[in-house]
Write an enzyme that holds these catalytic residues in place. Structure first.
Site, PDB file in Angstrom:
ATOM      1  N   CYS A 176       0.832  -1.209   0.000  1.00 38.38           N
ATOM      2  CA  CYS A 176       0.000   0.000   0.000  1.00 38.38           C
ATOM      3  C   CYS A 176       0.864   1.256   0.000  1.00 38.38           C
ATOM      4  O   CYS A 176       0.358   2.354  -0.186  1.00 38.38           O
ATOM      5  CB  CYS A 176      -0.947   0.011   1.200  1.00 38.38           C
ATOM      6  SG  CYS A 176      -0.093   0.022   2.774  1.00 38.38           S
ATOM      7  N   ASP A 196       2.465   2.507   2.560  1.00 38.03           N
ATOM      8  CA  ASP A 196       2.440   3.244   3.820  1.00 38.03           C
ATOM      9  C   ASP A 196       3.713   2.987   4.631  1.00 38.03           C
ATOM     10  O   ASP A 196       4.286   1.907   4.591  1.00 38.03           O
ATOM     11  CB  ASP A 196       1.208   2.858   4.634  1.00 38.03           C
ATOM     12  CG  ASP A 196      -0.053   3.349   3.957  1.00 38.03           C
ATOM     13  OD1 ASP A 196       0.072   4.141   3.012  1.00 38.03           O
ATOM     14  OD2 ASP A 196      -1.148   2.960   4.365  1.00 38.03           O
ATOM     15  N   CYS A 209      -3.188  -3.024   8.589  1.00 39.06           N
ATOM     16  CA  CYS A 209      -2.607  -1.711   8.899  1.00 39.06           C
ATOM     17  C   CYS A 209      -2.068  -1.680  10.329  1.00 39.06           C
ATOM     18  O   CYS A 209      -1.092  -0.988  10.608  1.00 39.06           O
ATOM     19  CB  CYS A 209      -3.647  -0.604   8.744  1.00 39.06           C
ATOM     20  SG  CYS A 209      -4.555  -0.704   7.191  1.00 39.06           S
ATOM     21  N   CYS A 222      -2.573   5.405   5.884  1.00 40.13           N
ATOM     22  CA  CYS A 222      -4.036   5.501   5.920  1.00 40.13           C
ATOM     23  C   CYS A 222      -4.516   5.831   7.338  1.00 40.13           C
ATOM     24  O   CYS A 222      -3.745   5.802   8.290  1.00 40.13           O
ATOM     25  CB  CYS A 222      -4.636   4.190   5.450  1.00 40.13           C
ATOM     26  SG  CYS A 222      -4.428   2.871   6.646  1.00 40.13           S
TER      27      CYS A 222
HETATM   28 FE1  FES Z   1      -1.513   0.780   4.205  1.00 42.14          FE
HETATM   29 FE2  FES Z   1      -3.466   0.963   5.924  1.00 42.14          FE
HETATM   30  S1  FES Z   1      -3.633   0.812   3.801  1.00 42.14           S
HETATM   31  S2  FES Z   1      -1.367   0.767   6.317  1.00 42.14           S
END
Ligand code: FES
Length: 145
Positions: A33, A35, A103, A59
């Site tokens: 993702c 992140d 996450c 997110c």
């Molecule tokens: Fe990447 Fe939540 S979508 S940590």
């Protein structure tokens, strides 16, 4: 679909920032993702976590879980901090939607990475702590996403 606690920690995250000269710093990401989370720990001579701050490029669930994780590890010993798993963080937040559970792994792994860094800097070994992954999506099954 998000609990009130998740919304509260997302809109008003606790302990955001950096600790200068931190005892341990850990950065982990999720390549799937994109992140990233960085966790800073200030650990005193008795092994108590006096302060904890984080920065998350991620997110809402990642921000809420890191905020809660910092609250949970503050004042704890290193061994107690190892018990702050993603499950413990999710429980403290009254749950996360199933698609957002991954996450919460960022927060757990970032704590471990910061503790690992602390241990390396001090030349010690922390019982029960394994070398954290820099990318938590490593080795995961694709169908989870
Ligand atoms: Fe990447 Fe939540 S979508 S940590």
């Amino acid at each position: 679909m998000y609990s009130e606690k998740v919304m509260d920690h997302f809109t008003n995250p606790r302990n955001v920032g950096e600790i200068e000269g931190a005892s341990g710093v850990g950065t982990v990401g999720n390549a799937k993702c994109g992140d990233i989370m960085r966790m800073y720990l200030d650990i005193d001579d008795n092994g108590i976590i006096q302060d904890c701050k984080f920065k998350t490029f991620g997110c809402g669930a990642a921000i809420a879980t890191s905020s809660m994780a910092t609250e949970l590890v503050k004042g704890k010993t290193i061994q107690e901090a190892l018990q702050v798993t993603n499950k413990a963080v999710m429980e403290a937040l009254d749950g996360l939607p199933p698609v957002k559970v991954h996450c919460s792994l960022l927060a757990e792994e970032a704590i471990h990475a910061a503790l690992w860094d602390y241990a390396e800097k001090h030349g010690i070994k922390i019982e029960g702590l394994q070398k954290p992954k820099a990318d938590i999506s490593e080795g995961e099954e694709d169908e989870e996403y």
